[in-house]
Design an enzyme around this catalytic site. Structure first.
Site, PDB file in Angstrom:
ATOM      1  N   HIS A  27      -4.595  -5.562   0.831  1.00  0.00           N
ATOM      2  CA  HIS A  27      -2.936  -5.543   1.165  1.00  0.00           C
ATOM      3  C   HIS A  27      -2.568  -6.807   2.044  1.00  0.00           C
ATOM      4  CE1 HIS A  27      -1.845  -1.437   0.030  1.00  0.00           C
ATOM      5  NE2 HIS A  27      -2.928  -1.383   0.053  1.00  0.00           N
ATOM      6  N   PRO A  28      -1.501  -7.468   1.424  1.00  0.00           N
ATOM      7  CA  PRO A  28      -0.894  -8.379   2.261  1.00  0.00           C
ATOM      8  C   PRO A  28      -0.394  -8.013   3.567  1.00  0.00           C
ATOM      9  CG  PRO A  28       0.418  -7.711   0.519  1.00  0.00           C
ATOM     10  CD  PRO A  28      -0.659  -7.006   0.454  1.00  0.00           C
TER      11      PRO A  28
ATOM     12  N   ALA B 121       5.933   0.875   2.898  1.00  0.00           N
ATOM     13  CA  ALA B 121       7.082   0.237   3.172  1.00  0.00           C
ATOM     14  C   ALA B 121       8.098   0.405   2.388  1.00  0.00           C
ATOM     15  CB  ALA B 121       6.745  -1.356   3.304  1.00  0.00           C
TER      16      ALA B 121
END
Length: 154
Positions: free
Chosen positions: A65-66, A109
């Site tokens: 994941h970034p 998010a």
């Protein structure tokens, strides 16, 4: 391109495995979903996807994941983080978080503002490492569920 539930149920595992891996890069999770096909409904598929993850699996999946606040190069994360626009504030908060916990801040998010995500990050800094890893695992499953809903249509 999304698969219908019927196509998901009947497709070769070699076709479905990369789709599931893009949802959550945890081999045991991917294989468990594959092994329980066919699913009678989307609800049954979603229930199967809500599989508790081990600490090692959470850490492995987080590595793919970034960071929140960085502009992802593409894929699912680009759309999921589209509301995050306060990169400077996130850079400092991410550094503090990673120094404390040793991994990236992971949160579902989708549909949330950058300010809200930053507030959640700061609140989660109060967690101890074991609690935070468990929270991150639950967030991973939320993200995987959203991705799976996009990948497999009714």
């Amino acid at each position: 391109m999304p698969l219908t539930l019927s196509d998901f149920n009947t497709a070769d595992a070699g076709v479905v495995r990369p789709i599931l891996t893009a949802c959550l890069d945890v081999p045991r999770w991917v294989e468990a979903i594959l092994d329980h096909r066919p699913y009678s409904s989307r609800e049954a598929l979603e229930a199967a996807a809500d599989l508790p993850l081990s600490s090692d699996e959470i850490r492995q999946a987080m590595a793919a994941h970034p960071r929140i606040g960085e502009k992802p190069s593409g894929g699912w994360a680009r759309a999921e983080q589209s509301g995050v626009d306060n990169a400077e504030a996130f850079a400092a908060a991410n550094a503090e978080y990673e120094a404390k916990f040793g991994h990236v801040y992971l949160v579902c998010a989708s549909g949330r503002s950058g300010d809200e995500l930053l507030k959640v990050l700061r609140e989660r800094l109060d967690n101890d490492p074991a609690t935070e890893l468990a929270v991150a695992g639950r967030e991973l499953l939320k993200i995987a569920g959203l991705r799976l809903a996009k990948a497999v249509t009714p």
